[in-house]
Design a protein around this motif. Sequence first.
Motif, PDB file in Angstrom:
ATOM      1  N   LEU A 271       0.812  -1.206   0.000  1.00 42.43           N
ATOM      2  CA  LEU A 271       0.000   0.000   0.000  1.00 42.43           C
ATOM      3  C   LEU A 271       0.854   1.269   0.000  1.00 42.43           C
ATOM      4  CD1 LEU A 271      -2.656  -1.191   2.597  1.00 42.43           C
ATOM      5  CD2 LEU A 271      -3.077  -0.776   0.172  1.00 42.43           C
ATOM      6  N   GLY A 272       2.163   1.104  -0.095  1.00 43.10           N
ATOM      7  CA  GLY A 272       3.057   2.254  -0.127  1.00 43.10           C
ATOM      8  C   GLY A 272       3.342   2.842   1.239  1.00 43.10           C
ATOM      9  N   GLY A 273       3.089   2.052   2.300  1.00 44.99           N
ATOM     10  CA  GLY A 273       3.278   2.543   3.657  1.00 44.99           C
ATOM     11  C   GLY A 273       4.349   1.790   4.420  1.00 44.99           C
ATOM     12  N   THR A 274       4.339   1.969   5.719  1.00 45.18           N
ATOM     13  CA  THR A 274       5.331   1.331   6.583  1.00 45.18           C
ATOM     14  C   THR A 274       4.635   0.593   7.724  1.00 45.18           C
ATOM     15  OG1 THR A 274       5.564   3.315   7.962  1.00 45.18           O
ATOM     16  CG2 THR A 274       7.066   3.077   6.074  1.00 45.18           C
ATOM     17  N   PHE A 275       5.366  -0.334   8.315  1.00 44.59           N
ATOM     18  CA  PHE A 275       4.861  -1.160   9.413  1.00 44.59           C
ATOM     19  C   PHE A 275       5.920  -1.200  10.504  1.00 44.59           C
ATOM     20  CE2 PHE A 275       5.389  -5.460  11.219  1.00 44.59           C
ATOM     21  CZ  PHE A 275       4.213  -5.574  11.945  1.00 44.59           C
ATOM     22  N   HIS A 276       5.478  -1.023  11.747  1.00 46.39           N
ATOM     23  CA  HIS A 276       6.396  -1.082  12.883  1.00 46.39           C
ATOM     24  C   HIS A 276       5.719  -1.822  14.024  1.00 46.39           C
ATOM     25  CE1 HIS A 276       9.416   0.058  15.836  1.00 46.39           C
ATOM     26  NE2 HIS A 276       8.436   0.469  16.624  1.00 46.39           N
ATOM     27  N   VAL A 277       6.480  -2.662  14.710  1.00 45.85           N
ATOM     28  CA  VAL A 277       5.930  -3.386  15.855  1.00 45.85           C
ATOM     29  C   VAL A 277       6.834  -3.175  17.056  1.00 45.85           C
ATOM     30  CG1 VAL A 277       7.106  -5.516  15.116  1.00 45.85           C
ATOM     31  CG2 VAL A 277       5.203  -5.647  16.740  1.00 45.85           C
ATOM     32  N   ASP A 278       6.211  -2.965  18.202  1.00 45.25           N
ATOM     33  CA  ASP A 278       6.929  -2.746  19.449  1.00 45.25           C
ATOM     34  C   ASP A 278       6.331  -3.664  20.504  1.00 45.25           C
ATOM     35  OD1 ASP A 278       8.584  -1.681  21.414  1.00 45.25           O
ATOM     36  OD2 ASP A 278       7.168  -0.088  21.913  1.00 45.25           O
ATOM     37  N   SER A 279       7.177  -4.451  21.150  1.00 47.29           N
ATOM     38  CA  SER A 279       6.676  -5.379  22.158  1.00 47.29           C
ATOM     39  C   SER A 279       7.792  -5.757  23.129  1.00 47.29           C
ATOM     40  CB  SER A 279       6.124  -6.644  21.497  1.00 47.29           C
ATOM     41  OG  SER A 279       5.594  -7.527  22.468  1.00 47.29           O
ATOM     42  N   GLN A 280       7.391  -6.007  24.361  1.00 47.83           N
ATOM     43  CA  GLN A 280       8.305  -6.511  25.381  1.00 47.83           C
ATOM     44  C   GLN A 280       7.555  -7.526  26.226  1.00 47.83           C
ATOM     45  OE1 GLN A 280      10.423  -3.556  27.675  1.00 47.83           O
ATOM     46  NE2 GLN A 280      10.485  -2.119  25.959  1.00 47.83           N
ATOM     47  N   PHE A 281       8.294  -8.495  26.749  1.00 47.60           N
ATOM     48  CA  PHE A 281       7.664  -9.522  27.577  1.00 47.60           C
ATOM     49  C   PHE A 281       6.948  -8.883  28.764  1.00 47.60           C
ATOM     50  CE2 PHE A 281      10.980 -12.295  25.626  1.00 47.60           C
ATOM     51  CZ  PHE A 281      10.102 -13.201  25.038  1.00 47.60           C
ATOM     52  N   GLY A 282       5.694  -9.277  28.943  1.00 54.38           N
ATOM     53  CA  GLY A 282       4.913  -8.792  30.061  1.00 54.38           C
ATOM     54  C   GLY A 282       4.323  -7.413  29.885  1.00 54.38           C
ATOM     55  N   GLN A 283       4.572  -6.783  28.742  1.00 52.92           N
ATOM     56  CA  GLN A 283       4.082  -5.416  28.532  1.00 52.92           C
ATOM     57  C   GLN A 283       3.239  -5.274  27.275  1.00 52.92           C
ATOM     58  OE1 GLN A 283       7.049  -2.355  29.051  1.00 52.92           O
ATOM     59  NE2 GLN A 283       8.212  -3.601  30.507  1.00 52.92           N
ATOM     60  N   GLY A 284       2.728  -6.363  26.777  1.00 49.26           N
ATOM     61  CA  GLY A 284       1.864  -6.314  25.610  1.00 49.26           C
ATOM     62  C   GLY A 284       2.623  -5.981  24.340  1.00 49.26           C
ATOM     63  N   SER A 285       1.881  -5.615  23.318  1.00 50.14           N
ATOM     64  CA  SER A 285       2.503  -5.298  22.030  1.00 50.14           C
ATOM     65  C   SER A 285       1.700  -4.203  21.331  1.00 50.14           C
ATOM     66  CB  SER A 285       2.573  -6.549  21.140  1.00 50.14           C
ATOM     67  OG  SER A 285       1.270  -7.047  20.893  1.00 50.14           O
ATOM     68  N   LYS A 286       2.367  -3.549  20.403  1.00 46.70           N
ATOM     69  CA  LYS A 286       1.726  -2.489  19.627  1.00 46.70           C
ATOM     70  C   LYS A 286       2.252  -2.533  18.200  1.00 46.70           C
ATOM     71  CE  LYS A 286       2.921   1.869  20.247  1.00 46.70           C
ATOM     72  NZ  LYS A 286       2.993   3.215  20.862  1.00 46.70           N
ATOM     73  N   VAL A 287       1.345  -2.539  17.239  1.00 47.57           N
ATOM     74  CA  VAL A 287       1.746  -2.476  15.832  1.00 47.57           C
ATOM     75  C   VAL A 287       1.203  -1.182  15.239  1.00 47.57           C
ATOM     76  CG1 VAL A 287       1.914  -4.973  15.507  1.00 47.57           C
ATOM     77  CG2 VAL A 287      -0.265  -3.832  15.128  1.00 47.57           C
ATOM     78  N   VAL A 288       2.016  -0.565  14.404  1.00 47.85           N
ATOM     79  CA  VAL A 288       1.658   0.728  13.825  1.00 47.85           C
ATOM     80  C   VAL A 288       1.821   0.658  12.307  1.00 47.85           C
ATOM     81  CG1 VAL A 288       2.162   3.198  13.755  1.00 47.85           C
ATOM     82  CG2 VAL A 288       2.440   1.927  15.900  1.00 47.85           C
ATOM     83  N   PHE A 289       0.783   1.036  11.598  1.00 47.82           N
ATOM     84  CA  PHE A 289       0.816   1.123  10.141  1.00 47.82           C
ATOM     85  C   PHE A 289       0.650   2.588   9.743  1.00 47.82           C
ATOM     86  CE2 PHE A 289      -0.901  -2.962  11.345  1.00 47.82           C
ATOM     87  CZ  PHE A 289      -0.283  -3.864  10.497  1.00 47.82           C
ATOM     88  N   ASP A 290       1.588   3.125   8.989  1.00 48.54           N
ATOM     89  CA  ASP A 290       1.457   4.458   8.409  1.00 48.54           C
ATOM     90  C   ASP A 290       1.242   4.293   6.912  1.00 48.54           C
ATOM     91  OD1 ASP A 290       1.723   6.190  10.640  1.00 48.54           O
ATOM     92  OD2 ASP A 290       3.866   5.752  10.716  1.00 48.54           O
ATOM     93  N   LEU A 291       0.047   4.660   6.452  1.00 46.26           N
ATOM     94  CA  LEU A 291      -0.343   4.399   5.069  1.00 46.26           C
ATOM     95  C   LEU A 291      -0.742   5.695   4.372  1.00 46.26           C
ATOM     96  CD1 LEU A 291      -2.633   1.344   5.857  1.00 46.26           C
ATOM     97  CD2 LEU A 291      -0.216   1.267   5.200  1.00 46.26           C
ATOM     98  N   PRO A 292      -0.287   5.894   3.142  1.00 46.67           N
ATOM     99  CA  PRO A 292      -0.705   7.095   2.406  1.00 46.67           C
ATOM    100  C   PRO A 292      -2.157   6.981   1.970  1.00 46.67           C
ATOM    101  CG  PRO A 292       0.614   5.671   1.002  1.00 46.67           C
ATOM    102  CD  PRO A 292       0.651   5.060   2.366  1.00 46.67           C
ATOM    103  N   LYS A 293      -2.859   8.094   2.045  1.00 46.73           N
ATOM    104  CA  LYS A 293      -4.235   8.119   1.562  1.00 46.73           C
ATOM    105  C   LYS A 293      -4.231   8.026   0.032  1.00 46.73           C
ATOM    106  CE  LYS A 293      -6.160  10.950   5.286  1.00 46.73           C
ATOM    107  NZ  LYS A 293      -6.832  12.230   5.614  1.00 46.73           N
ATOM    108  N   LYS A 294      -5.135   7.235  -0.473  1.00 47.87           N
ATOM    109  CA  LYS A 294      -5.299   7.115  -1.916  1.00 47.87           C
ATOM    110  C   LYS A 294      -6.757   7.440  -2.220  1.00 47.87           C
ATOM    111  CE  LYS A 294      -1.671   3.605  -2.317  1.00 47.87           C
ATOM    112  NZ  LYS A 294      -0.611   4.495  -2.754  1.00 47.87           N
ATOM    113  N   LEU A 295      -7.039   8.698  -2.371  1.00 46.45           N
ATOM    114  CA  LEU A 295      -8.409   9.136  -2.532  1.00 46.45           C
ATOM    115  C   LEU A 295      -8.912   8.838  -3.930  1.00 46.45           C
ATOM    116  CD1 LEU A 295      -8.190  12.586  -0.723  1.00 46.45           C
ATOM    117  CD2 LEU A 295      -9.014  10.420   0.198  1.00 46.45           C
ATOM    118  N   VAL A 296     -10.212   8.548  -4.014  1.00 47.19           N
ATOM    119  CA  VAL A 296     -10.841   8.328  -5.313  1.00 47.19           C
ATOM    120  C   VAL A 296     -10.846   9.663  -6.064  1.00 47.19           C
ATOM    121  CG1 VAL A 296     -12.920   7.631  -6.506  1.00 47.19           C
ATOM    122  CG2 VAL A 296     -12.270   6.493  -4.388  1.00 47.19           C
ATOM    123  N   PRO A 297     -10.373   9.730  -7.331  1.00 53.76           N
ATOM    124  CA  PRO A 297     -10.339  10.982  -8.078  1.00 53.76           C
ATOM    125  C   PRO A 297     -11.737  11.590  -8.205  1.00 53.76           C
ATOM    126  CG  PRO A 297      -9.055   9.293  -9.195  1.00 53.76           C
ATOM    127  CD  PRO A 297      -9.801   8.604  -8.098  1.00 53.76           C
TER     128      PRO A 297
END
Length: 223
Positions: free
Chosen positions: A197-223
């Motif tokens: 999708l032309g974006g990026t993906f990042h994941v952050d996690s540590q034992f006992g502290q859960g996890s978080k995933v982040v997607f930064d995606l460019p908007k692709k608006l309908v013309p």
Amino acid sequence: MQRKRDRQKLFAEEMIRWQEAERKRVAGELHDGIGQSLVMVKNHLQKLRTSADFDVTTDATLNKVETAVSDTIQEVRQISYSLRPFQLEIFGLEGSIAEMMKDIEEASGLRIQRSLDGLDGAFKQDLEIHIFRIFQETLQKIVKHAKASSIQCEVHSMGNQVRIVISDNGVGFDVQRMLKHAYGFGLMGLKERAEFLGGTFHVDSQFGQGSKVVFDLPKKLVP
């Protein structure tokens, strides 16, 4: 090395396209083929019950058969929906994701807090299935592995980008170790879909502290 990376990226994109095309084909066959056949069986059973020569002694058996058929119809519909969420055309992206989250909550007992404002209209219609998959695949992995009791899903509209943040309060994991082993392919699949999708993906996690995933995606608006 650059040519090799380009080939790998092209291969990943083609695989994603092929997977969605195959999911669509199988979902159609389940819904229009097996699903419709089961509905016909159920209708015949109901007609049999109202026929003049119906033997009431077989009523209990008929009830069991009808129940089994009804359960199978529902299961086929669920599988078909998982493969290809036709509701995208009916409820839109936000509505379809919300319905999927409700199903996950009912099936798993997890509590999913969500704020999805900003998704509808941010992407071309033919790309919305990939946004749906991002939520679906991430949530399925959390349900399967995180041992969490709650999930937080947030959407932030930031100019020409959409940021999707999905976090949980589960057991957490070693991100680098996960990516180095075969069971990290799930994370790689999310990364490839974000890049598709032309974006990026990042994941952050540590034992006992859960996890978080982040997607930064460019908007692709309908013309």
